[in-house]
Design a protein around this motif. Structure first.
Motif, PDB file in Angstrom:
ATOM      1  N   ARG A  13      -4.685   4.181   9.439  1.00 38.06           N
ATOM      2  CA  ARG A  13      -3.723   3.721   8.441  1.00 38.06           C
ATOM      3  C   ARG A  13      -2.332   4.295   8.733  1.00 38.06           C
ATOM      4  O   ARG A  13      -1.333   3.589   8.692  1.00 38.06           O
ATOM      5  CB  ARG A  13      -4.183   4.143   7.055  1.00 38.06           C
ATOM      6  CG  ARG A  13      -3.331   3.585   5.941  1.00 38.06           C
ATOM      7  CD  ARG A  13      -3.822   4.046   4.596  1.00 38.06           C
ATOM      8  NE  ARG A  13      -5.051   3.382   4.183  1.00 38.06           N
ATOM      9  CZ  ARG A  13      -6.201   3.994   3.974  1.00 38.06           C
ATOM     10  NH1 ARG A  13      -6.307   5.294   4.166  1.00 38.06           N
ATOM     11  NH2 ARG A  13      -7.252   3.330   3.579  1.00 38.06           N
ATOM     12  N   ARG A  14      -2.302   5.572   9.072  1.00 40.87           N
ATOM     13  CA  ARG A  14      -1.012   6.191   9.392  1.00 40.87           C
ATOM     14  C   ARG A  14      -0.397   5.564  10.631  1.00 40.87           C
ATOM     15  O   ARG A  14       0.767   5.209  10.665  1.00 40.87           O
ATOM     16  CB  ARG A  14      -1.192   7.687   9.624  1.00 40.87           C
ATOM     17  CG  ARG A  14      -1.072   8.529   8.397  1.00 40.87           C
ATOM     18  CD  ARG A  14      -0.585   9.936   8.702  1.00 40.87           C
ATOM     19  NE  ARG A  14      -1.170  10.555   9.858  1.00 40.87           N
ATOM     20  CZ  ARG A  14      -2.319  11.216   9.887  1.00 40.87           C
ATOM     21  NH1 ARG A  14      -3.027  11.310   8.788  1.00 40.87           N
ATOM     22  NH2 ARG A  14      -2.763  11.755  10.988  1.00 40.87           N
ATOM     23  N   ASP A  39       0.833  -1.190   0.000  1.00 37.40           N
ATOM     24  CA  ASP A  39       0.000   0.000   0.000  1.00 37.40           C
ATOM     25  C   ASP A  39       0.873   1.247   0.000  1.00 37.40           C
ATOM     26  O   ASP A  39       0.630   2.202  -0.720  1.00 37.40           O
ATOM     27  CB  ASP A  39      -0.911   0.007   1.228  1.00 37.40           C
ATOM     28  CG  ASP A  39      -2.231   0.711   0.941  1.00 37.40           C
ATOM     29  OD1 ASP A  39      -2.643   0.714  -0.224  1.00 37.40           O
ATOM     30  OD2 ASP A  39      -2.836   1.246   1.882  1.00 37.40           O
ATOM     31  N   ARG A  40       1.922   1.202   0.799  1.00 35.37           N
ATOM     32  CA  ARG A  40       2.795   2.354   0.885  1.00 35.37           C
ATOM     33  C   ARG A  40       3.556   2.588  -0.408  1.00 35.37           C
ATOM     34  O   ARG A  40       3.681   3.694  -0.883  1.00 35.37           O
ATOM     35  CB  ARG A  40       3.803   2.162   2.004  1.00 35.37           C
ATOM     36  CG  ARG A  40       3.800   3.347   2.897  1.00 35.37           C
ATOM     37  CD  ARG A  40       4.057   2.971   4.297  1.00 35.37           C
ATOM     38  NE  ARG A  40       3.444   1.698   4.610  1.00 35.37           N
ATOM     39  CZ  ARG A  40       3.960   0.873   5.466  1.00 35.37           C
ATOM     40  NH1 ARG A  40       5.077   1.137   6.053  1.00 35.37           N
ATOM     41  NH2 ARG A  40       3.324  -0.234   5.743  1.00 35.37           N
ATOM     42  N   GLY A  73      -6.782  12.055   5.380  1.00 36.39           N
ATOM     43  CA  GLY A  73      -8.213  12.356   5.369  1.00 36.39           C
ATOM     44  C   GLY A  73      -8.676  13.075   6.613  1.00 36.39           C
ATOM     45  O   GLY A  73      -9.695  13.762   6.604  1.00 36.39           O
ATOM     46  N   ASP A  74      -7.930  12.930   7.702  1.00 36.90           N
ATOM     47  CA  ASP A  74      -8.338  13.611   8.931  1.00 36.90           C
ATOM     48  C   ASP A  74      -7.845  15.051   8.973  1.00 36.90           C
ATOM     49  O   ASP A  74      -8.256  15.831   9.810  1.00 36.90           O
ATOM     50  CB  ASP A  74      -7.822  12.840  10.158  1.00 36.90           C
ATOM     51  CG  ASP A  74      -6.337  12.501  10.044  1.00 36.90           C
ATOM     52  OD1 ASP A  74      -5.789  12.567   8.922  1.00 36.90           O
ATOM     53  OD2 ASP A  74      -5.735  12.164  11.070  1.00 36.90           O
ATOM     54  N   ALA A 113      -7.985   7.223   7.814  1.00 34.78           N
ATOM     55  CA  ALA A 113      -6.669   7.787   7.492  1.00 34.78           C
ATOM     56  C   ALA A 113      -5.770   7.733   8.726  1.00 34.78           C
ATOM     57  O   ALA A 113      -4.594   7.376   8.647  1.00 34.78           O
ATOM     58  CB  ALA A 113      -6.810   9.225   6.990  1.00 34.78           C
ATOM     59  N   TYR A 114      -6.351   8.057   9.862  1.00 32.38           N
ATOM     60  CA  TYR A 114      -5.583   8.063  11.110  1.00 32.38           C
ATOM     61  C   TYR A 114      -5.098   6.646  11.455  1.00 32.38           C
ATOM     62  O   TYR A 114      -3.919   6.433  11.751  1.00 32.38           O
ATOM     63  CB  TYR A 114      -6.455   8.630  12.224  1.00 32.38           C
ATOM     64  CG  TYR A 114      -5.775   8.634  13.569  1.00 32.38           C
ATOM     65  CD1 TYR A 114      -4.835   9.616  13.875  1.00 32.38           C
ATOM     66  CD2 TYR A 114      -6.046   7.654  14.515  1.00 32.38           C
ATOM     67  CE1 TYR A 114      -4.197   9.618  15.101  1.00 32.38           C
ATOM     68  CE2 TYR A 114      -5.417   7.642  15.744  1.00 32.38           C
ATOM     69  CZ  TYR A 114      -4.489   8.625  16.038  1.00 32.38           C
ATOM     70  OH  TYR A 114      -3.847   8.629  17.239  1.00 32.38           O
ATOM     71  N   GLN A 134     -13.730   9.114   7.163  1.00 32.64           N
ATOM     72  CA  GLN A 134     -12.602   9.574   6.355  1.00 32.64           C
ATOM     73  C   GLN A 134     -11.398   9.874   7.247  1.00 32.64           C
ATOM     74  O   GLN A 134     -10.284   9.423   6.978  1.00 32.64           O
ATOM     75  CB  GLN A 134     -13.051  10.819   5.595  1.00 32.64           C
ATOM     76  CG  GLN A 134     -11.976  11.533   4.843  1.00 32.64           C
ATOM     77  CD  GLN A 134     -12.512  12.869   4.320  1.00 32.64           C
ATOM     78  OE1 GLN A 134     -13.669  12.971   3.905  1.00 32.64           O
ATOM     79  NE2 GLN A 134     -11.682  13.887   4.347  1.00 32.64           N
ATOM     80  N   GLY A 135     -11.641  10.599   8.323  1.00 29.92           N
ATOM     81  CA  GLY A 135     -10.558  10.944   9.232  1.00 29.92           C
ATOM     82  C   GLY A 135     -10.079   9.731  10.007  1.00 29.92           C
ATOM     83  O   GLY A 135      -8.877   9.498  10.170  1.00 29.92           O
ATOM     84  N   LYS A 153      -6.573   9.322   1.535  1.00 26.60           N
ATOM     85  CA  LYS A 153      -6.185   8.049   2.098  1.00 26.60           C
ATOM     86  C   LYS A 153      -5.282   8.204   3.314  1.00 26.60           C
ATOM     87  O   LYS A 153      -5.490   7.570   4.342  1.00 26.60           O
ATOM     88  CB  LYS A 153      -5.447   7.272   1.012  1.00 26.60           C
ATOM     89  CG  LYS A 153      -5.216   5.861   1.340  1.00 26.60           C
ATOM     90  CD  LYS A 153      -4.708   5.133   0.117  1.00 26.60           C
ATOM     91  CE  LYS A 153      -4.817   3.674   0.429  1.00 26.60           C
ATOM     92  NZ  LYS A 153      -4.818   2.811  -0.703  1.00 26.60           N
ATOM     93  N   TRP A 154      -4.293   9.071   3.181  1.00 32.31           N
ATOM     94  CA  TRP A 154      -3.314   9.190   4.268  1.00 32.31           C
ATOM     95  C   TRP A 154      -3.585  10.380   5.175  1.00 32.31           C
ATOM     96  O   TRP A 154      -3.175  10.390   6.329  1.00 32.31           O
ATOM     97  CB  TRP A 154      -1.899   9.279   3.694  1.00 32.31           C
ATOM     98  CG  TRP A 154      -1.506   8.007   3.009  1.00 32.31           C
ATOM     99  CD1 TRP A 154      -1.568   7.758   1.664  1.00 32.31           C
ATOM    100  CD2 TRP A 154      -1.058   6.793   3.614  1.00 32.31           C
ATOM    101  NE1 TRP A 154      -1.172   6.480   1.401  1.00 32.31           N
ATOM    102  CE2 TRP A 154      -0.848   5.849   2.582  1.00 32.31           C
ATOM    103  CE3 TRP A 154      -0.805   6.405   4.937  1.00 32.31           C
ATOM    104  CZ2 TRP A 154      -0.408   4.559   2.822  1.00 32.31           C
ATOM    105  CZ3 TRP A 154      -0.355   5.114   5.171  1.00 32.31           C
ATOM    106  CH2 TRP A 154      -0.160   4.209   4.120  1.00 32.31           C
ATOM    107  N   SER A 199       0.822   2.128   9.970  1.00 31.86           N
ATOM    108  CA  SER A 199       1.989   2.163   9.100  1.00 31.86           C
ATOM    109  C   SER A 199       3.234   2.547   9.863  1.00 31.86           C
ATOM    110  O   SER A 199       4.328   2.130   9.535  1.00 31.86           O
ATOM    111  CB  SER A 199       1.795   3.203   8.000  1.00 31.86           C
ATOM    112  OG  SER A 199       0.991   2.681   7.010  1.00 31.86           O
ATOM    113  N   VAL A 247      -7.158  -2.015   6.845  1.00 31.54           N
ATOM    114  CA  VAL A 247      -6.899  -0.663   6.322  1.00 31.54           C
ATOM    115  C   VAL A 247      -6.152  -0.631   5.001  1.00 31.54           C
ATOM    116  O   VAL A 247      -6.322   0.295   4.224  1.00 31.54           O
ATOM    117  CB  VAL A 247      -6.112   0.224   7.312  1.00 31.54           C
ATOM    118  CG1 VAL A 247      -7.021   0.773   8.378  1.00 31.54           C
ATOM    119  CG2 VAL A 247      -4.947  -0.500   7.909  1.00 31.54           C
ATOM    120  N   PHE A 248      -5.340  -1.643   4.730  1.00 31.57           N
ATOM    121  CA  PHE A 248      -4.580  -1.591   3.481  1.00 31.57           C
ATOM    122  C   PHE A 248      -5.379  -2.130   2.298  1.00 31.57           C
ATOM    123  O   PHE A 248      -4.911  -2.127   1.165  1.00 31.57           O
ATOM    124  CB  PHE A 248      -3.247  -2.315   3.635  1.00 31.57           C
ATOM    125  CG  PHE A 248      -2.402  -1.696   4.706  1.00 31.57           C
ATOM    126  CD1 PHE A 248      -2.070  -0.354   4.641  1.00 31.57           C
ATOM    127  CD2 PHE A 248      -1.980  -2.441   5.801  1.00 31.57           C
ATOM    128  CE1 PHE A 248      -1.322   0.246   5.635  1.00 31.57           C
ATOM    129  CE2 PHE A 248      -1.228  -1.856   6.800  1.00 31.57           C
ATOM    130  CZ  PHE A 248      -0.896  -0.510   6.725  1.00 31.57           C
TER     131      PHE A 248
END
Ligand code: SF4
Ligand code: SF4
Ligand code: FES
Lengths: 232, 243
Positions: B233-234, A13-14, A184-185, B230-231, B226-227, A181-182, B237, B206-207
Motif C-alpha cells: 500500500r505504501r 484511502d489516503r 503493519g510491517d 502495508a508495504y 500484515q506487513g 494499515k500503513w 501510494s 490494496v485500497f
C-alpha cells in the motif's frame, strides 16, 4: 476513465486516513484541554484565553473568531473524512446479511471492532456537527460559566455524555487500524492494540470526570444573572 | 479409555436443493495424535460414506482440506482434536467459495480467476532467451523473499477470514496480494510499480482492504500478510501519480 477511477481509490484511502488521524489527534488534545476545569475555573479560563490567542491581544482577552475559524476548518476535515469513509459502508442489504452471518460463523475480534466503527461512525456523523456548530455559532462561549450553563441548563451535557465514549472508541479503533494499515510491517500489532485500549480508557475516564465537575460547577457556582467568568 | 468426540458437521448437497442445509452430529472415540482430517476419514469410513470433504496430501501442502473448524478457517489435516477441551468440533465449509457439498468447496475456480486477473506470472525482461548464456545469479535474500511468498498453498483460509472479501466478491484478498508481491519482488520481472498500480491500486485491491487482518490471523502458512499489504500500500501510494 479507468485511470481516474484508479486514482480515486488511492486518493480516497489516503484522505480518509489523513483526516482520521487529524481528527483523532484533535480529540486527544481537546479532551485534555477541556479537562482543565478539574483544576478550577481559573485554569479553564486561562486555557480559553490561550486558545483565543489572548497573547496577541493587548487586553489579554483574545479573539473568539479564532475559535470560529478553527472550528470551520475542523468541520471541513470532518466532511472530508465522512465523504472518504462512506464508501466503506455496506450499501447492499445482501452485504449486511453476509456480514452478520460471517461474524457468527467466523467470529473475530477485528470484524467486531470494525462493526463497532461502522455504527459509531454513523452516530458521530450526526452528533459531531451539532456539537461543532454549537461552538462555531456562539463565538466567545468557551468560558467557565457559560460552558457550565450550556451543559447543565441547556442540556448539552447529554450530548457530551453520548459523544464521549462513541468518539473516543471510534477514534482509537481507527488509530490502531491506521497504524496497521500503513505501517503493519514496522509496528507491533498487539502492543499498538494494548496502547490504544489504555488511551481509550484514559480518555473516557478523563472526559467523564471533567463532565462530572462541569455539572458540579453548573449546579453550585453559576452567577445570577449569568455573566462570563472574570478572574479576580 | 479415551474420550468421545462430538462432531457437528454442516450438511448440504446443492444437487438436492429440496433438502435444506442442516447440522449432523457424529460421535467418535479420540485416538492419540488425532487430527480433524483423520477423524473425518474415520467417520466417512465407518459411519457415513455420503460425507463430502476434500484432502490430498494430509501434510499441509496441498491446501485442499481447509474448512471452518470451531469458528476458525484452517487446515483439517493440521488441526489436532486434543486442543478442544470440551471435545466438540463444529465444522463448516469455507465461506465465500462455491459449495460442492458438505465441507467441500471449489477454491480452484476463484484461485484461477485471481491469477488471471492479477497476471500472476513472470513477465521476463527480455523475451529472447539465449540458452548458451550463463544464467544471471540471484541474490540469496531475494531468492529467500520470493520463496517465502511462494509458500502460499492457495487454501483459501485468508479469503474466508476476511470480511471485506466476503462482502465484495471482486476483492482480490490476501492470497492475491501475496501473488502480486511475489512477482514485484522478482528482479527478473519487467513490471514496474506503475504496472502493479494498475493491477491492485483500486478498491478491489490494496485500497479496498480494510486491514481487518483475518488473513494474518488465520493463514495456515503464517505468511506475513500484515506487513506485506502495508508495504504494498505504501509503495503503490508513493508511485508518482497521487495526492
Ligand atoms: S495466503 Fe495463506 S491463507 Fe491465503 S491461500 Fe495462501 S496459504 Fe492459504
Ligand atoms: S487485511 Fe483484512 S481486509 Fe485486508 S486482505 Fe487481510 S483480511 Fe482482508
Ligand atoms: S490435505 Fe493437503 S493441506 Fe490438508
Amino acid at each position: 476513465m479507468q485511470r481516474i477511477k484508479l486514482r480515486q481509490a488511492g486518493w480516497l484511502d489516503r484522505w480518509q486516513s489523513l483526516s482520521g488521524a487529524i481528527l483523532a489527534g484533535f480529540l486527544f488534545i481537546h479532551l485534555h484541554l477541556e479537562s482543565s476545569i478539574l483544576l478550577g475555573k481559573d485554569a479553564f479560563y486561562k486555557v480559553a484565553r490561550m486558545l483565543e490567542a489572548g497573547f496577541l491581544d493587548p487586553s489579554g482577552h483574545g479573539y473568539p473568531s479564532v475559535i470560529v475559524v478553527f472550528g470551520l476548518g475542523l468541520f471541513a476535515v470532518l466532511m472530508v473524512h465522512a465523504i472518504a469513509a462512506i464508501r466503506r459502508f455496506p450499501t447492499k442489504y445482501k452485504q449486511w446479511k453476509i456480514l452478520k452471518e460471517f461474524s457468527k460463523t467466523v467470529p473475530q475480534r477485528e470484524t467486531n471492532l470494525w462493526q463497532l466503527q461502522l455504527v459509531s461512525g454513523f452516530v458521530l456523523f450526526f452528533l459531531v456537527p451539532v456539537h461543532l456548530l454549537g461552538i462555531v455559532m456562539n463565538p466567545g462561549s468557551i468560558d467557565p460559566n457559560l460552558s457550565a450553563f450550556r451543559i447543565v441548563e441547556q442540556g448539552f451535557g447529554f450530548l457530551y455524555m453520548a459523544l464521549l465514549p462513541v468518539a473516543v472508541i471510534h477514534a482509537l479503533i481507527g488509530v490502531y487500524r491506521l497504524a496497521m494499515k500503513w505501517f503493519g510491517d514496522k509496528l507491533p500489532r498487539e502492543k499498538i492494540f494494548k496502547g490504544a485500549t489504555v488511551v481509550t480508557c484514559w480518555l473516557i475516564l478523563l472526559g467523564t470526570t471533567s463532565l462530572i465537575v462541569w455539572y458540579y460547577t453548573g449546579i453550585t457556582s453559576l452567577p445570577t444573572p449569568l455573566t462570563p467568568y472574570s478572574p479576580l | 479409555m479415551s474420550r468421545q468426540l462430538t462432531f457437528k458437521i454442516f450438511r448440504y448437497d446443492p444437487l438436492q436443493p429440496e433438502i435444506k442445509p442442516y447440522t449432523q452430529e457424529y460421535q467418535l472415540e479420540e485416538a492419540s495424535g488425532m487430527t480433524v482430517f483423520i477423524a473425518l476419514n474415520l467417520i466417512r469410513e465407518k459411519q457415513d460414506p455420503s460425507l463430502q470433504f476434500d484432502f490430498v496430501c494430509r501434510a499441509g501442502i496441498c491446501g485442499s482440506c481447509a474448512m471452518v473448524i470451531n469458528g476458525v478457517p484452517t487446515l483439517a489435516c493440521r488441526t489436532l482434536t486434543k486442543q478442544y477441551e470440551d471435545g466438540i468440533v463444529t465444522l463448516l465449509p469455507l465461506p465465500g467459495f462455491g459449495l460442492i457439498g458438505d465441507l467441500s468447496v471449489d477454491t480452484g475456480k476463484f484461485m484461477r480467476s485471481i491469477s488471471e486477473r492479477l497476471q500472476a506470472w513472470l513477465e521476463p525482461k527480455d523475451h529472447e532467451v539465449d540458452i548458451h548464456s550463463l544464467e544471471i545469479p540471484m541474490e540469496s535474500e531475494e531468492a529467500e523473499a520470493i520463496y517465502e511468498a511462494d509458500r502460499c498453498i492457495e487454501c483459501g483460509c485468508c479469503v474466508s477470514s476476511c470480511a471485506t472479501a466476503q462482502m465484495r466478491d471482486t476483492f482480490v484478498g490476501a492470497v492475491g496480494f501475496n501473488k502480486v508481491a511475489r512477482f514485484a519482488l522478482d528482479s527478473r520481472d519487467s513490471r514496474e510499480v506503475e504496472d502493479f498500480y494498475h493491477i491492485i491500486g483500486d478498491e478491489d485491491g490494496v485500497f479496498g482492504c480494510m486491514t481487518l487482518l483475518g488473513c494474518q490471523d488465520n493463514c495456515p502458512k503464517d505468511l506475513n500478510h500484515q506487513g506485506q499489504i502495508a508495504y504494498l500500500r505504501r509503495k503503490i501510494s508513493m508511485s508518482d501519480r497521487i495526492i
